[in-house]
Scaffold this active site. Structure first.
Site, PDB file in Angstrom:
ATOM      1  N   GLU A  73     -10.038  -0.552  11.286  1.00  0.00           N
ATOM      2  CA  GLU A  73     -10.663  -1.444  10.299  1.00  0.00           C
ATOM      3  C   GLU A  73     -10.472  -2.908  10.699  1.00  0.00           C
ATOM      4  O   GLU A  73     -11.205  -3.781  10.260  1.00  0.00           O
ATOM      5  CB  GLU A  73     -10.013  -1.218   8.932  1.00  0.00           C
ATOM      6  CG  GLU A  73      -8.503  -1.550   8.923  1.00  0.00           C
ATOM      7  CD  GLU A  73      -7.828  -1.462   7.572  1.00  0.00           C
ATOM      8  OE1 GLU A  73      -8.468  -1.036   6.598  1.00  0.00           O
ATOM      9  OE2 GLU A  73      -6.635  -1.836   7.491  1.00  0.00           O
ATOM     10  N   THR A  96       5.427   2.268   5.507  1.00  0.00           N
ATOM     11  CA  THR A  96       4.042   1.829   5.671  1.00  0.00           C
ATOM     12  C   THR A  96       3.311   2.766   6.609  1.00  0.00           C
ATOM     13  O   THR A  96       3.859   3.151   7.658  1.00  0.00           O
ATOM     14  CB  THR A  96       3.887   0.379   6.196  1.00  0.00           C
ATOM     15  OG1 THR A  96       2.530   0.190   6.608  1.00  0.00           O
ATOM     16  CG2 THR A  96       4.775   0.027   7.365  1.00  0.00           C
ATOM     17  N   ASP A 144       0.996   1.839   8.315  1.00  0.00           N
ATOM     18  CA  ASP A 144       0.573   1.017   9.459  1.00  0.00           C
ATOM     19  C   ASP A 144       1.551   1.077  10.633  1.00  0.00           C
ATOM     20  O   ASP A 144       1.194   0.731  11.755  1.00  0.00           O
ATOM     21  CB  ASP A 144       0.417  -0.449   9.033  1.00  0.00           C
ATOM     22  CG  ASP A 144      -0.689  -0.640   8.022  1.00  0.00           C
ATOM     23  OD1 ASP A 144      -1.427   0.324   7.762  1.00  0.00           O
ATOM     24  OD2 ASP A 144      -0.831  -1.761   7.494  1.00  0.00           O
ATOM     25  N   GLY A 155      -4.862   0.160   9.140  1.00  0.00           N
ATOM     26  CA  GLY A 155      -3.803  -0.331  10.013  1.00  0.00           C
ATOM     27  C   GLY A 155      -3.853  -1.833  10.200  1.00  0.00           C
ATOM     28  O   GLY A 155      -3.005  -2.403  10.890  1.00  0.00           O
ATOM     29  N   ARG A 156      -4.882  -2.446   9.611  1.00  0.00           N
ATOM     30  CA  ARG A 156      -5.010  -3.902   9.652  1.00  0.00           C
ATOM     31  C   ARG A 156      -4.896  -4.449  11.076  1.00  0.00           C
ATOM     32  O   ARG A 156      -5.802  -4.229  11.863  1.00  0.00           O
ATOM     33  CB  ARG A 156      -3.973  -4.541   8.730  1.00  0.00           C
ATOM     34  CG  ARG A 156      -4.298  -5.955   8.334  1.00  0.00           C
ATOM     35  CD  ARG A 156      -3.446  -6.391   7.171  1.00  0.00           C
ATOM     36  NE  ARG A 156      -3.887  -5.811   5.925  1.00  0.00           N
ATOM     37  CZ  ARG A 156      -4.957  -6.222   5.244  1.00  0.00           C
ATOM     38  NH1 ARG A 156      -5.678  -7.223   5.669  1.00  0.00           N
ATOM     39  NH2 ARG A 156      -5.313  -5.646   4.126  1.00  0.00           N
ATOM     40  N   GLY A 160       0.834  -1.207   0.000  1.00  0.00           N
ATOM     41  CA  GLY A 160       0.000   0.000   0.000  1.00  0.00           C
ATOM     42  C   GLY A 160       0.862   1.248   0.000  1.00  0.00           C
ATOM     43  O   GLY A 160       1.925   1.270   0.623  1.00  0.00           O
ATOM     44  N   LEU A 208      -7.860   8.022   1.602  1.00  0.00           N
ATOM     45  CA  LEU A 208      -7.541   9.440   1.865  1.00  0.00           C
ATOM     46  C   LEU A 208      -6.403   9.579   2.872  1.00  0.00           C
ATOM     47  O   LEU A 208      -5.552  10.454   2.747  1.00  0.00           O
ATOM     48  CB  LEU A 208      -8.778  10.163   2.416  1.00  0.00           C
ATOM     49  CG  LEU A 208     -10.010  10.206   1.514  1.00  0.00           C
ATOM     50  CD1 LEU A 208     -11.177  10.818   2.247  1.00  0.00           C
ATOM     51  CD2 LEU A 208      -9.700  10.988   0.249  1.00  0.00           C
ATOM     52  N   GLN A 209      -6.387   8.676   3.879  1.00  0.00           N
ATOM     53  CA  GLN A 209      -5.409   8.806   4.951  1.00  0.00           C
ATOM     54  C   GLN A 209      -3.988   8.445   4.499  1.00  0.00           C
ATOM     55  O   GLN A 209      -3.028   8.733   5.196  1.00  0.00           O
ATOM     56  CB  GLN A 209      -5.803   7.942   6.153  1.00  0.00           C
ATOM     57  CG  GLN A 209      -5.777   6.448   5.894  1.00  0.00           C
ATOM     58  CD  GLN A 209      -6.708   5.678   6.811  1.00  0.00           C
ATOM     59  OE1 GLN A 209      -6.430   5.541   7.974  1.00  0.00           O
ATOM     60  NE2 GLN A 209      -7.802   5.166   6.276  1.00  0.00           N
TER      61      GLN A 209
HETATM   62  O1  F6P Z   1      -0.350  -0.991   3.395  1.00  0.00           O
HETATM   63  C1  F6P Z   1      -1.117  -0.985   4.503  1.00  0.00           C
HETATM   64  C2  F6P Z   1      -2.562  -0.733   4.240  1.00  0.00           C
HETATM   65  O2  F6P Z   1      -2.724   0.622   3.973  1.00  0.00           O
HETATM   66  C3  F6P Z   1      -3.445  -1.217   5.389  1.00  0.00           C
HETATM   67  O3  F6P Z   1      -3.575  -0.309   6.401  1.00  0.00           O
HETATM   68  C4  F6P Z   1      -4.724  -1.508   4.674  1.00  0.00           C
HETATM   69  O4  F6P Z   1      -5.457  -2.498   5.346  1.00  0.00           O
HETATM   70  C5  F6P Z   1      -4.239  -2.020   3.376  1.00  0.00           C
HETATM   71  O5  F6P Z   1      -3.027  -1.383   3.107  1.00  0.00           O
HETATM   72  C6  F6P Z   1      -5.182  -1.795   2.240  1.00  0.00           C
HETATM   73  O6  F6P Z   1      -4.575  -2.292   1.118  1.00  0.00           O
HETATM   74  P1  F6P Z   1      -5.168  -2.248  -0.339  1.00  0.00           P
HETATM   75  O7  F6P Z   1      -5.105  -0.840  -0.795  1.00  0.00           O
HETATM   76  O8  F6P Z   1      -4.277  -3.151  -1.107  1.00  0.00           O
HETATM   77  O9  F6P Z   1      -6.574  -2.738  -0.235  1.00  0.00           O
END
Ligand code: F6P
Length: 417
Positions: free
Chosen positions: A247, A144, A146, A191-192, A15, A303-304
């Site tokens: 999330e 990242t 995250d 942030g998973r 990401g 956006l974040q």
């Molecule tokens: O790279 C981290 C992240 O931004 C996480 O926080 C998020 O869950 C994930 O990527 C979303 O990824 P994608 O854009 O591939 O759906």
């Protein structure tokens, strides 16, 4: 400066962040300044490299102005991927293919800007190089939003995302006060499995803002009924309630809260499920069960991680520095390492770069320590705030053209160039 042998290649993976291109600029500029002949960019990371989709970056970054624009451009300039390399013993051919492509391009230095999964790629490629006597050097450049990479104090990209989150949390809190009516606003934050970004919403709290009322990090099990009771308790003393929620929060049986409802089951190559809908699920539940309460679910979503108009200067500077430090280390002979940030002091804030074995970083998730979350499990502590506060400091003004921030664009990103 002496010419280094061979060429350089750099890729971006996972990401994006608002400052990932500052790291790319750091790699590119440092490599050129230190005498690299050619600097190639992989289009869409290792996945694009496997299809020989690369760009000679000198054709796309032509001046110092381009470098300044690149730093301020959100998302991955080169395109990204979520691509998991197999174990070397399971598929030697794919490695043979990658190294044949690298040899054809006369690559000696390979840089990958990414998070946890991307460091897994650096680990495997550097292992393969050693096993097969290749002289190519592999270095990881941390990135990242995250902030979940091990060993490093923090990751470039996190500070700007945290600054954006805290800023819009302040704005949303004010907006929630507009009507004299009971309401709940849920802010869904990325942030998973790590709650660093969700906790950053606490930075909204200050002299001019009461901050969010509660926040829920994925480090702790989420109890939906307890949450409903907590909302009711807050409503006894105030009408407008703002809650930050990750999330990635899960209930006791291991399901994500967003899985309690219908939707999305896209899973990427690393087995990550797309997380979305936590705030909406809870907002709908409150709407149904609390008569007369207005709710809003705001998913900060991409956006974040792309808000380069409010990028943090500390963050964008460090992003550039880790790119440069990776080049310096590789040119001095290091391989299989990642650049880390080491905090020397909080006040005045000072971080320096160092290098660390990528094997000890790849596939390890750094979570928010339990002692940085309050006992009740619904707010972060002052120690958490003290850790994040320096990382959101200062600004870098966008280059405004015709009323809007100007970006640098790689026109042939989809087709190779
Ligand atoms: O790279 C981290 C992240 O931004 C996480 O926080 C998020 O869950 C994930 O990527 C979303 O990824 P994608 O854009 O591939 O759906």
């Amino acid at each position: 400066m002496a010419q280094v042998m061979g060429n350089v290649i750099v890729g971006q993976s996972g990401g994006p962040t608002a400052v990932i291109n500052s790291s790319l600029a750091g790699v590119y500029k440092t490599a050129r300044d230190r005498g690299a002949r050619k600097v190639f960019g992989m289009l869409h990371g290792i996945q694009g490299l496997l299809e020989e989709r690369v760009a000679d970056l000198s054709k796309h970054i032509r001046s110092d102005l381009d470098i300044d624009l690149l730093k301020r451009t959100p998302s991955s300039f080169l395109g990204s991927c979520r691509y998991k390399l197999p174990e070397i013993k399971d598929n030697q051919e794919i490695y043979d293919k990658i190294f044949a492509i690298l040899d054809k391009l006369e690559i000696e230095y390979f840089f990958y800007i990414g998070g946890n999964d991307s460091m897994d790629t650096i680990k495997k490629l550097s292992d393969y190089a050693i096993l097969n006597g290749s002289r190519i050097r592999f270095m990881g450049v941390p990135k990242t939003i995250d902030n979940d990479l091990a060993v490093t104090d923090h990751t470039p990209g996190f500070g700007s995302a945290a600054k954006y989150i805290a800023s819009i949390t302040k704005e949303v809190i004010r907006d929630g006060l507009v009507y004299d009516q009971q309401n709940v606003t849920l802010l869904e934050i990325m942030g998973r499995n790590a709650g660093w970004l969700t906790g950053a919403a606490a930075l909204a709290k200050g002299e001019d803002c009461e901050g969010p009322d509660m926040m829920f990090l994925p480090e702790l099990i989420f109890d939906v009924e307890k949450f409903m009771n907590q909302v009711a308790e807050i409503h006894k003393v105030k009408k407008s309630v703002v809650i930050a929620i990750s999330e990635g929060v899960k209930v006791a049986d291991g399901r994500y809260v967003c899985e309690l409802t219908d939707n999305i089951d896209f899973v990427d190559a690393f087995g990550h499920r797309q997380l979305t809908g936590t705030a909406r699920y809870l907002a709908e539940k409150i709407s149904k069960e609390v008569p007369g309460c207005k709710t809003r679910a705001i998913e900060f979503n991409s956006l974040q991680r792309c808000a380069s108009h409010i990028v943090g200067r500390v963050d964008i500077t460090e992003a550039y520095q880790v790119g440069g430090a990776a080049v310096k280390a590789a040119f001095e002979g290091e391989t299989g390492k990642m650049i880390i940030l080491k905090r020397v002091s909080d006040d005045p804030y000072l971080c320096v770069t160092d290098i660390y074995d990528v094997h000890k970083i790849a596939n390890v998730e750094k979570k928010v320590p339990r002692e940085w979350i309050n006992e009740e499990g619904n707010y972060v502590t002052q120690a958490f705030i003290n850790y994040v506060r320096p990382l959101i400091q200062a600004e870098l003004t966008p280059m405004m053209v015709d009323g809007l921030p100007r970006h640098l664009r790689l026109d042939d990103i989809s087709y190779g160039g």
